[in-house]
Write a protein that holds these residues in place. Structure first.
Motif, PDB file in Angstrom:
ATOM      1  N   GLY A   1       0.873  -1.329   0.053  1.00  0.00           N
ATOM      2  CA  GLY A   1      -0.121  -0.054  -0.018  1.00  0.00           C
ATOM      3  C   GLY A   1       0.691   1.306   0.229  1.00  0.00           C
TER       4      GLY A   1
ATOM      5  N   TRP B   1       1.092   5.567   1.144  1.00  0.00           N
ATOM      6  CA  TRP B   1       0.985   6.466   2.332  1.00  0.00           C
ATOM      7  C   TRP B   1      -0.117   7.496   2.366  1.00  0.00           C
ATOM      8  CZ3 TRP B   1       1.806  11.151   0.529  1.00  0.00           C
ATOM      9  CH2 TRP B   1       2.284  11.220  -0.454  1.00  0.00           C
TER      10      TRP B   1
ATOM     11  N   LYS C   1       1.914  -5.175   3.518  1.00  0.00           N
ATOM     12  CA  LYS C   1       3.163  -4.227   3.411  1.00  0.00           C
ATOM     13  C   LYS C   1       2.879  -2.986   3.292  1.00  0.00           C
ATOM     14  CE  LYS C   1       6.204  -2.175   1.758  1.00  0.00           C
ATOM     15  NZ  LYS C   1       6.711  -0.743   2.136  1.00  0.00           N
TER      16      LYS C   1
ATOM     17  N   SER D   1       3.244   1.254   3.389  1.00  0.00           N
ATOM     18  CA  SER D   1       4.248   2.220   3.020  1.00  0.00           C
ATOM     19  C   SER D   1       5.118   2.326   4.397  1.00  0.00           C
ATOM     20  CB  SER D   1       4.077   3.482   2.482  1.00  0.00           C
ATOM     21  OG  SER D   1       5.010   4.526   2.383  1.00  0.00           O
ATOM     22  N   GLU D   2       6.525   2.523   4.164  1.00  0.00           N
ATOM     23  CA  GLU D   2       7.449   2.753   5.277  1.00  0.00           C
ATOM     24  C   GLU D   2       7.116   3.994   5.965  1.00  0.00           C
ATOM     25  OE1 GLU D   2      11.598   3.633   4.106  1.00  0.00           O
ATOM     26  OE2 GLU D   2      10.723   3.580   2.174  1.00  0.00           O
TER      27      GLU D   2
ATOM     28  N   ASP E   1      10.763  -1.447   4.029  1.00  0.00           N
ATOM     29  CA  ASP E   1      10.664  -0.561   2.965  1.00  0.00           C
ATOM     30  C   ASP E   1      10.533  -1.086   1.539  1.00  0.00           C
ATOM     31  OD1 ASP E   1      12.916  -1.994   2.582  1.00  0.00           O
ATOM     32  OD2 ASP E   1      14.546  -0.551   2.783  1.00  0.00           O
TER      33      ASP E   1
ATOM     34  N   GLY F   1       8.870  -5.212   0.215  1.00  0.00           N
ATOM     35  CA  GLY F   1       7.792  -5.292  -0.621  1.00  0.00           C
ATOM     36  C   GLY F   1       8.237  -6.083  -1.660  1.00  0.00           C
TER      37      GLY F   1
ATOM     38  N   THR G   1      -0.676  -0.937  -4.771  1.00  0.00           N
ATOM     39  CA  THR G   1      -1.147   0.358  -5.099  1.00  0.00           C
ATOM     40  C   THR G   1      -0.112   1.354  -4.732  1.00  0.00           C
ATOM     41  OG1 THR G   1      -3.287   0.003  -4.229  1.00  0.00           O
ATOM     42  CG2 THR G   1      -2.998   2.111  -4.240  1.00  0.00           C
ATOM     43  N   GLY G   2       0.175   2.071  -5.825  1.00  0.00           N
ATOM     44  CA  GLY G   2       1.574   3.059  -5.454  1.00  0.00           C
ATOM     45  C   GLY G   2       1.779   3.660  -6.925  1.00  0.00           C
ATOM     46  N   SER G   3       2.817   4.110  -7.061  1.00  0.00           N
ATOM     47  CA  SER G   3       3.334   5.093  -8.242  1.00  0.00           C
ATOM     48  C   SER G   3       3.615   3.990  -9.386  1.00  0.00           C
ATOM     49  CB  SER G   3       4.470   5.668  -8.097  1.00  0.00           C
ATOM     50  OG  SER G   3       5.465   4.747  -8.017  1.00  0.00           O
TER      51      SER G   3
ATOM     52  N   THR H   1       7.071   2.416  -9.514  1.00  0.00           N
ATOM     53  CA  THR H   1       7.245   1.061  -8.815  1.00  0.00           C
ATOM     54  C   THR H   1       6.535  -0.028  -9.267  1.00  0.00           C
ATOM     55  OG1 THR H   1       7.470   2.761  -6.804  1.00  0.00           O
ATOM     56  CG2 THR H   1       7.148   0.311  -6.192  1.00  0.00           C
TER      57      THR H   1
ATOM     58  N   CYS I   1      -2.258   2.437 -10.112  1.00  0.00           N
ATOM     59  CA  CYS I   1      -1.199   3.385 -10.039  1.00  0.00           C
ATOM     60  C   CYS I   1      -1.721   4.898  -9.929  1.00  0.00           C
ATOM     61  CB  CYS I   1      -0.178   2.948 -11.221  1.00  0.00           C
ATOM     62  SG  CYS I   1       0.039   1.364 -11.275  1.00  0.00           S
ATOM     63  N   GLY I   2      -0.886   5.618 -10.483  1.00  0.00           N
ATOM     64  CA  GLY I   2      -0.958   7.343 -10.260  1.00  0.00           C
ATOM     65  C   GLY I   2      -1.833   7.607 -11.320  1.00  0.00           C
TER      66      GLY I   2
ATOM     67  N   CYS J   1      -4.783  10.063  -5.763  1.00  0.00           N
ATOM     68  CA  CYS J   1      -4.404   9.388  -7.062  1.00  0.00           C
ATOM     69  C   CYS J   1      -5.445   9.981  -7.857  1.00  0.00           C
ATOM     70  CB  CYS J   1      -4.627   8.117  -6.641  1.00  0.00           C
ATOM     71  SG  CYS J   1      -6.136   7.229  -6.146  1.00  0.00           S
TER      72      CYS J   1
ATOM     73  N   GLU K   1       2.335  12.907 -13.348  1.00  0.00           N
ATOM     74  CA  GLU K   1       1.265  13.188 -11.741  1.00  0.00           C
ATOM     75  C   GLU K   1       2.218  14.336 -11.108  1.00  0.00           C
ATOM     76  OE1 GLU K   1       1.449  10.046  -9.041  1.00  0.00           O
ATOM     77  OE2 GLU K   1      -0.843  10.094  -8.874  1.00  0.00           O
TER      78      GLU K   1
ATOM     79  N   PHE L   1     -13.073   0.013  -9.217  1.00  0.00           N
ATOM     80  CA  PHE L   1     -12.183   1.219  -9.167  1.00  0.00           C
ATOM     81  C   PHE L   1     -11.033   0.604  -9.868  1.00  0.00           C
ATOM     82  CE2 PHE L   1      -8.901   3.892  -7.475  1.00  0.00           C
ATOM     83  CZ  PHE L   1      -9.317   5.107  -8.018  1.00  0.00           C
TER      84      PHE L   1
HETATM   85  P1  NDP Z   1       5.464   4.271  -4.147  1.00  0.00           P
HETATM   86  O1  NDP Z   1       5.234   3.520  -5.671  1.00  0.00           O
HETATM   87  O2  NDP Z   1       6.500   4.838  -3.794  1.00  0.00           O
HETATM   88  O3  NDP Z   1       5.295   3.058  -3.066  1.00  0.00           O
HETATM   89  C1  NDP Z   1       4.032   2.000  -3.103  1.00  0.00           C
HETATM   90  C2  NDP Z   1       4.436   0.934  -2.074  1.00  0.00           C
HETATM   91  O4  NDP Z   1       5.290   0.170  -2.648  1.00  0.00           O
HETATM   92  C3  NDP Z   1       4.963   1.338  -0.825  1.00  0.00           C
HETATM   93  O5  NDP Z   1       4.551   0.395   0.101  1.00  0.00           O
HETATM   94  C4  NDP Z   1       6.424   1.042  -0.926  1.00  0.00           C
HETATM   95  O6  NDP Z   1       7.361   0.748  -0.067  1.00  0.00           O
HETATM   96  C5  NDP Z   1       6.415  -0.416  -2.016  1.00  0.00           C
HETATM   97  N1  NDP Z   1       7.678  -0.457  -2.793  1.00  0.00           N
HETATM   98  C6  NDP Z   1       8.654   0.407  -3.261  1.00  0.00           C
HETATM   99  N2  NDP Z   1       9.507  -0.097  -3.784  1.00  0.00           N
HETATM  100  C7  NDP Z   1       8.981  -1.496  -4.050  1.00  0.00           C
HETATM  101  C8  NDP Z   1       9.340  -2.891  -4.884  1.00  0.00           C
HETATM  102  N3  NDP Z   1      10.426  -2.652  -5.632  1.00  0.00           N
HETATM  103  N4  NDP Z   1       8.794  -3.952  -4.815  1.00  0.00           N
HETATM  104  C9  NDP Z   1       7.421  -4.034  -3.920  1.00  0.00           C
HETATM  105  N5  NDP Z   1       7.086  -2.808  -3.233  1.00  0.00           N
HETATM  106  C10 NDP Z   1       7.757  -1.665  -3.430  1.00  0.00           C
HETATM  107  O7  NDP Z   1       4.032   5.140  -4.201  1.00  0.00           O
HETATM  108  P2  NDP Z   1       3.669   6.050  -2.929  1.00  0.00           P
HETATM  109  O8  NDP Z   1       3.748   5.170  -1.353  1.00  0.00           O
HETATM  110  O9  NDP Z   1       4.511   6.983  -3.120  1.00  0.00           O
HETATM  111  O10 NDP Z   1       2.192   6.483  -2.935  1.00  0.00           O
HETATM  112  C11 NDP Z   1       1.956   7.499  -3.881  1.00  0.00           C
HETATM  113  C12 NDP Z   1       1.567   6.907  -5.434  1.00  0.00           C
HETATM  114  O11 NDP Z   1       0.405   5.975  -5.168  1.00  0.00           O
HETATM  115  C13 NDP Z   1       0.820   8.043  -6.283  1.00  0.00           C
HETATM  116  O12 NDP Z   1       1.496   7.702  -7.432  1.00  0.00           O
HETATM  117  C14 NDP Z   1      -0.538   7.737  -6.287  1.00  0.00           C
HETATM  118  O13 NDP Z   1      -1.324   8.070  -7.461  1.00  0.00           O
HETATM  119  C15 NDP Z   1      -0.500   6.362  -6.106  1.00  0.00           C
HETATM  120  N6  NDP Z   1      -1.849   5.755  -5.785  1.00  0.00           N
HETATM  121  C16 NDP Z   1      -2.751   5.140  -6.412  1.00  0.00           C
HETATM  122  C17 NDP Z   1      -4.015   4.788  -6.026  1.00  0.00           C
HETATM  123  C18 NDP Z   1      -4.823   4.030  -6.757  1.00  0.00           C
HETATM  124  O14 NDP Z   1      -5.846   3.516  -6.178  1.00  0.00           O
HETATM  125  N7  NDP Z   1      -4.866   3.959  -8.133  1.00  0.00           N
HETATM  126  C19 NDP Z   1      -4.684   5.264  -4.609  1.00  0.00           C
HETATM  127  C20 NDP Z   1      -3.478   5.919  -3.818  1.00  0.00           C
HETATM  128  C21 NDP Z   1      -2.333   6.152  -4.357  1.00  0.00           C
HETATM  129  P3  NDP Z   1       7.932   2.004   0.730  1.00  0.00           P
HETATM  130  O15 NDP Z   1       6.923   3.187   0.796  1.00  0.00           O
HETATM  131  O16 NDP Z   1       8.152   1.434   2.036  1.00  0.00           O
HETATM  132  O17 NDP Z   1       9.203   2.154  -0.150  1.00  0.00           O
END
Ligand code: NDP
Length: 504
Positions: free
Chosen positions: A150, A152, A176, A178-179, A208, A212, A226-228, A231, A250-251, A283, A377, A445
């Motif tokens: 997830g 943050w 897992k 976010s850190e 971290d 993940g 869920t994240g960038s 990533t 993603c974003g 997002c 983004e 979604f």
């Molecule tokens: P990140 O991509 O930086 O991180 C997302 C998660 O992936 C964190 O838990 C991170 O851990 C983990 N991670 C990082 N590197 C790896 C890896 N190599 N393998 C596995 N896991 C890994 O995103 P953010 O936390 O900065 O969140 C913001 C982003 O999330 C924005 O782009 C936003 O648009 C998107 N988002 C999308 C949503 C959706 O539903 N579409 C909803 C909410 C946000 P750690 O943080 O510990 O590095």
């Protein structure tokens, strides 16, 4: 569950030698707590425990699981203020915003628990004319153990979109967080233990990105990420090594389209909320606004007035909090600078809006469509308001993005709103509101393009965490027996005749 090592620590070293890391309050950089970094052994151990727990969870059946999920929901609700306090401390968002996040997460958990049986129970499907001797059905089995990774920005609501639906579909989950927001995950696992003590169907591992990555390669049956976008590509590469399926949320770079007949006051109110709510760290927040020329000036002056007194701050009375992720400030600044360097105008705020981790609202106009403020983004409280001739041009510009998460349309006519929605290339569209889908648990979604693939929420979200099992039961011998090594010439003659009649 990863052990929380203490509520206050004097060290601010994020990765100390003792294999722990600190969580911070982004408003003042104070350390909140320290958590252990889960290594290979810890990740594998959690996944192993989850596998055992998954068997117990599976045999409970839909109704047994629904009871436990109801208790889990109650445990979260009864500790909502404490959970909101952790969210607020780890993200810096005002307390009320954090509490609303808890409320939204509970809505989804409730919907998933109540609807799992209806959506996933085995159902009959027609066997068709040439298989009329068979009874056919489709069932949805749990996949096993789902790894949830997830972000943050909404550290409870967003992962719950995977966790709640994966649990309701009968899977165990290893989460897992976010850190930046480990405390939310640890608290969630603690509350699970109240609902189902001794059954680690939901566990949290902290760490971290490396942790993940270990989860991705641990043999889990699916990863819900869920994240960038950047990533997500790394996650997908790791998952590819073990053919672990992935849902990627993603974003986005969500556009808002404002038509000439729109209720401008409503559009402005939603635009302000969508652009700077949660500091723009949403997002599906509003990052680009395309306004039809006849109402452009009126819209812009109303939006400017609406955001003039909005402020980032560290108190609960602030409009929104700081940038949770320190390095995000530089990204937002980079986008603003790029736009200004290419001839855009800042009609509210600008480079002087940056105050440490806080960024006051920024409105940019006349932004060239090749500026990073349009193409990437931003994830901050900076919004582009560009003029377009009409909705055709607005749609064209909206669709020119590599992202396709959400979009919003403002127009008096619902029919026109729906028609425009059909033409937008993205996963979700709201008409005459922004983010209105977030509280409708029945709506799936997810995005297209760089915004990811797969769906959370709704019936599709339950199926996303299920494995489809088809069963065909032969009830009596087929009059036209084709599944035999002693096929009769007459059977083939009838088949040829049927082929021509039915499909020719
Ligand atoms: P990140 O991509 O930086 O991180 C997302 C998660 O992936 C964190 O838990 C991170 O851990 C983990 N991670 C990082 N590197 C790896 C890896 N190599 N393998 C596995 N896991 C890994 O995103 P953010 O936390 O900065 O969140 C913001 C982003 O999330 C924005 O782009 C936003 O648009 C998107 N988002 C999308 C949503 C959706 O539903 N579409 C909803 C909410 C946000 P750690 O943080 O510990 O590095």
């Amino acid at each position: 569950m990863t052990e929380q090592l203490g509520s206050q620590s004097t060290s601010i070293d994020p990765h100390a030698d003792d294999n722990t890391f600190a969580s911070f309050d982004p408003r003042d950089s104070t350390v909140i707590a320290r958590y252990s970094v889960a290594d290979r052994t810890a990740v594998d151990s959690a996944v192993g425990d989850a596998r055992t727990a998954a068997r117990w969870w599976d045999q409970l059946g839909f109704s047994g699981r629904q009871k436990v999920l109801r208790d889990f929901r109650a445990a979260i609700a009864n500790n909502a203020e404490a959970m909101a306090a952790i969210i607020s401390a780890e993200t810096g968002k005002p307390a009320d915003d954090a509490l609303l996040e808890v409320m939204l997460a509970l809505e989804h958990l409730d919907w998933a628990a109540r609807n799992a049986q209806k959506v996933l129970r085995r159902r009959r499907v027609g066997a068709g004319l040439i298989s009329a001797n068979q009874s056919a059905s489709v069932g949805y089995r749990p996949m096993g153990v789902v790894g949830v990774i997830g972000p943050w920005n909404y550290p409870l609501y967003t992962p719950m979109g995977s966790i709640g639906y994966a649990l309701a579909a009968g899977n165990a989950v290893v989460f897992k967080p976010s850190e930046l927001s480990p405390g939310v995950g640890v608290e969630l696992a603690r509350l699970w233990n109240i609902a189902a003590p001794g059954h680690p169907v939901l566990q949290t591992i902290t760490g971290d990105g490396q942790t993940g990555a270990l989860l991705c390669s641990s043999g889990v049956n699916k990863i819900a990420f869920t994240g960038s976008t950047a990533t997500a590509k790394r996650v997908m590469a790791t998952c590819a090594e073990t053919l672990t399926p992935l849902v990627a949320e993603c974003g986005g770079k969500d556009p808002m389209l404002v038509n000439t007949d729109a209720n401008l006051d409503a559009a402005v109110s939603f635009a302000a909320f969508g652009a700077v709510g949660n500091g723009g760290q949403t997002c599906a927040g509003v990052e680009r606004i395309y306004v039809a020329a006849p109402v452009y000036d009126a819209f812009l002056s109303k939006l400017t007035a609406a955001l003039t007194d909005a402020r980032a701050g560290d108190s609960d009375s602030a409009t929104y909090g700081p940038m949770t992720l320190g390095k995000q400030t530089a990204i937002v600044r980079g986008h603003v600078e790029d736009a200004l360097n290419r001839g855009a105008k800042a009609v509210l705020g600008g480079l002087d809006s940056f105050r440490g981790p806080f960024i006051d609202p920024i409105i940019l106009t006349e932004v060239p469509e090749n500026s990073t403020a349009i193409t990437e983004e931003t994830f901050g409280p900076s919004v582009v308001v560009n003029k377009v001739a009409d909705m055709d041009e607005a749609i064209e510009r909206a669709n020119a993005s590599k992202y396709g998460l959400g979009a919003s349309v403002f127009t008096k006519s619902s029919a026109q709103g729906r028609a425009i929605a059909e033409r937008l290339e993205c996963g979700v569209v709201t008409v005459n509101s922004v983010l209105g889908f977030a509280s409708i648990a029945a709506l799936p979604f997810g995005g297209v393009g760089d915004s990811g693939f797969g769906r959370i929420h709704g019936a599709d979200g339950l199926r996303e965490f299920s494995s489809v099992k088809s069963v065909a039961v032969q009830k009596f011998s087929a009059p036209l027996d084709l599944l035999t090594i002693e096929r009769k010439a007459r059977a083939m003659k009838i088949s040829r005749w049927m082929l021509a009649k039915r499909h020719g």
